[in-house]
Design a protein around this motif. Structure first.
Motif, short mmCIF file in Angstrom:
data_model
loop_
_atom_site.label_atom_id
_atom_site.label_comp_id
_atom_site.label_asym_id
_atom_site.label_seq_id
_atom_site.Cartn_x
_atom_site.Cartn_y
_atom_site.Cartn_z
N TYR A 183 0.84 -1.20 0.00
CA TYR A 183 0.00 0.00 0.00
C TYR A 183 0.87 1.25 0.00
N PRO A 184 0.52 2.26 -0.80
CA PRO A 184 -0.68 2.42 -1.64
C PRO A 184 -0.64 1.63 -2.95
N THR A 185 0.57 1.29 -3.42
CA THR A 185 0.69 0.37 -4.56
C THR A 185 1.75 -0.65 -4.21
N ARG A 190 1.01 -1.81 -8.86
CA ARG A 190 -0.41 -2.18 -8.96
C ARG A 190 -1.18 -1.69 -7.74
N ASP A 191 -2.39 -1.20 -7.98
CA ASP A 191 -3.28 -0.75 -6.91
C ASP A 191 -3.92 -1.98 -6.26
N ILE A 193 -5.77 -1.74 -3.34
CA ILE A 193 -6.66 -1.23 -2.29
C ILE A 193 -7.94 -2.05 -2.16
#
Length: 259
Positions: A183-185, A190-191, A193
């Motif tokens: 997180y955040p990627t 890659r996301d 979330i």
């Protein structure tokens, strides 16, 4: 020892100092899979089925008749590669899933052969449990110790882990989890979330009662996602272990060798 990892997607270019490492046959046909990529994009020469050429390095996993080599023979060629990386420390080595395609072996059979190699190697993510220090069994004590605010949100996670009441292997696993970018990627941009939110939703009220800000909750959930992926388990496995209902053995190398 902690290595760098890639997500095993197809690459067609690497920095000049990075060598593309692939599984080959002794005939050097380079007709498919990573071998074809090596020929098309990284200078692997037809007829050269072993060692360096262009921006690539071939590790034979099949003989000149395109038949699977025994694991003992593949180990010999991997040992040669280990020596090469040690003798050429200024280069980096992008290792593909050698022997796990056309040659027909599994990650559990091939990955442990690379254990102890120089630190200038970038492994497939699937190799991780087999080339790091041996992962410990997951139990309630480990989860309660690592997944606490004092550890997850520590300014210096490595120092926080060093003070924990854990074995050395457990501390190593904790460092892997905390150092895995989610997180955040993630480390590949890659996301993640939505995956993290799903984990938090499943565990909320059953294992945790999160009283964090959204960012902190997502960071906490990202650490849980890193653990789930490292051990190939799901949220129920995590919850049952947290509650002391079970312990989970780490991924292990296959004990049977193919002839």
């Amino acid at each position: 020892m902690t290595y760098r990892y890639h997500d095993e997607s197809i690459v067609k270019a690497l920095p000049e100092d990075t060598i593309f490492v692939f599984g080959s046959n002794m005939a050097g046909t380079h007709a498919g899979g990573a071998a074809k990529t090596a020929h098309l994009h990284f200078g692997a020469m037809k007829g050269v089925g072993r060692g360096w050429s262009g921006q690539s390095f071939a590790i034979p996993t099949m003989n000149e008749h395109l038949q699977q080599m025994p694991l003992s023979q593949i180990q010999h060629y991997i040992d040669d590669f280990k020596i090469y990386t040690k003798n050429h420390p200024k280069s980096k080595y992008f290792v593909t899933s050698v022997g796990c395609g056309v040659a027909g072996y599994t990650v559990e059979e091939i990955a442990p052969m690379f254990k102890g190699i120089s630190h200038n190697v970038i492994f497939p993510a699937s190799f991780r449990p087999f080339v790091e220090k041996a992962l410990p069994k997951l139990n309630q004590h480990f989860l309660h110790t690592v997944f606490s605010d004092a550890v997850i949100f520590a300014a210096q996670p490595e120092e926080a882990v060093a003070e924990l009441d854990l074995t050395e292997n457990e501390k190593s696993a904790a460092k892997i989890i905390l150092n895995t970018q989610i997180y955040p990627t993630d480390s590949n941009g890659r996301d993640r979330i939505f995956e993290i939110q799903d984990i938090l939703h499943v565990l909320q009220g059953k294992v945790f009662n999160f009283q964090h800000s959204e960012d902190d909750a997502l960071m906490f959930g990202g650490a849980i996602l890193a653990l789930l992926e490292l051990y190939s388990i799901n949220e129920k496995d995590f919850a049952d272990t947290w509650l002391g209902k079970q312990e989970i053995s780490p991924p292990k190398a296959a004990s049977k060798s193919k002839k």
